[in-house]
Design a protein around this motif. Sequence first.
Motif, short mmCIF file in Angstrom:
data_model
loop_
_atom_site.label_atom_id
_atom_site.label_comp_id
_atom_site.label_asym_id
_atom_site.label_seq_id
_atom_site.Cartn_x
_atom_site.Cartn_y
_atom_site.Cartn_z
N TYR A 26 10.19 -8.29 73.99
CA TYR A 26 9.07 -7.51 73.50
C TYR A 26 8.91 -7.73 71.99
O TYR A 26 9.90 -7.88 71.27
N PRO A 27 7.70 -7.74 71.48
CA PRO A 27 7.50 -7.88 70.04
C PRO A 27 8.18 -6.75 69.27
O PRO A 27 8.21 -5.60 69.73
N LEU A 28 8.69 -7.07 68.10
CA LEU A 28 9.39 -6.08 67.29
C LEU A 28 8.50 -4.88 66.98
O LEU A 28 8.97 -3.74 66.96
N LYS A 29 7.21 -5.12 66.75
CA LYS A 29 6.30 -4.01 66.43
C LYS A 29 6.28 -2.97 67.54
O LYS A 29 6.15 -1.76 67.27
N ASP A 30 6.39 -3.42 68.79
CA ASP A 30 6.37 -2.48 69.91
C ASP A 30 7.68 -1.68 69.99
O ASP A 30 7.67 -0.50 70.36
N VAL A 31 8.78 -2.33 69.64
CA VAL A 31 10.06 -1.62 69.60
C VAL A 31 10.03 -0.57 68.48
O VAL A 31 10.43 0.58 68.68
N LEU A 32 9.51 -0.97 67.31
CA LEU A 32 9.41 -0.04 66.18
C LEU A 32 8.46 1.11 66.51
O LEU A 32 8.72 2.27 66.17
N GLY A 33 7.35 0.79 67.16
CA GLY A 33 6.41 1.83 67.53
C GLY A 33 7.02 2.81 68.51
O GLY A 33 6.82 4.04 68.40
N PHE A 34 7.80 2.31 69.45
CA PHE A 34 8.41 3.17 70.47
C PHE A 34 9.41 4.14 69.86
O PHE A 34 9.55 5.28 70.33
N ILE A 35 10.11 3.70 68.81
CA ILE A 35 11.10 4.59 68.20
C ILE A 35 10.48 5.47 67.11
O ILE A 35 11.19 6.22 66.45
N GLY A 36 9.14 5.35 66.92
CA GLY A 36 8.45 6.32 66.09
C GLY A 36 8.00 5.88 64.72
O GLY A 36 7.77 6.71 63.84
N HIS A 37 7.81 4.58 64.52
CA HIS A 37 7.32 4.11 63.22
C HIS A 37 5.94 4.71 62.97
O HIS A 37 5.02 4.55 63.79
N PRO A 38 5.74 5.41 61.85
CA PRO A 38 4.50 6.18 61.64
C PRO A 38 3.22 5.34 61.53
O PRO A 38 2.12 5.85 61.77
N SER A 39 3.34 4.06 61.16
CA SER A 39 2.13 3.25 60.96
C SER A 39 1.66 2.56 62.24
O SER A 39 0.64 1.89 62.24
N LEU A 40 2.39 2.74 63.34
CA LEU A 40 2.06 2.03 64.58
C LEU A 40 1.60 3.03 65.64
O LEU A 40 2.32 3.95 66.02
#
Length: 214
Positions: A152-166
């Motif tokens: 999975y793209p890193l942005k989707d992993v970051l978004g899933f764990i709650g990155h505020p900009s995603l």
Amino acid sequence: MEENSILEEKQVFKQLEGILNLLDRKPYYNNYLIRLLDLIGATILGVKPAELLNIPVNEGETKNSPWEECRAFLGLEKSIEFREIKTKNERIQVLFYHCASLDKTLRSKANLKFLRQIGYPEPYSLEVYVDFLVKRLNQGDFPHEVGIFLGYPLKDVLGFIGHPSLRLVKTQGWKIYGNEKLSVNKYQSFIQARTKVKGFIDSLHSQGIYSHLH
């Protein structure tokens, strides 16, 4: 590059044919193995770096676990490794991975930086990082970084764990955050590779190359 990819694919299909031809000796386990090969088809071709599955270890009235037989067959597929993680409720969690593909994925500068930030060892090696993930999978909380191992793209992993900009934009195979184009293209490549492996298996069946399947 494309020519090398075609050669590698032909080699994979040759190995798959060898596995399938052995199935005549174990007819009780045919459908079980064919289903498994279908599920990990994209990983067999190296398009998807890894797949994490919960596999039943007891089926029907067979005396021995079909998974034990599948382990032997999958050992013939040289590019694929697998790690047994834990057994619960007569199902075993198994991580299947394509060594070259997963190594390339983890060596990505952005992925490697993120994994080190959350505690993965500074000196990188594929075996050490797989060991580290397996250890975390055996612990209580589910490690969200497994998505990187699964391609999975890193942005989707970051978004899933709650990155505020995603922002969550859709779910297609997994939860997609931010710009969806990269994620959708990746998902479609996984499906196409899996379909290609299934088509190869079905073509052998239609030619009568192996007799007991389906």
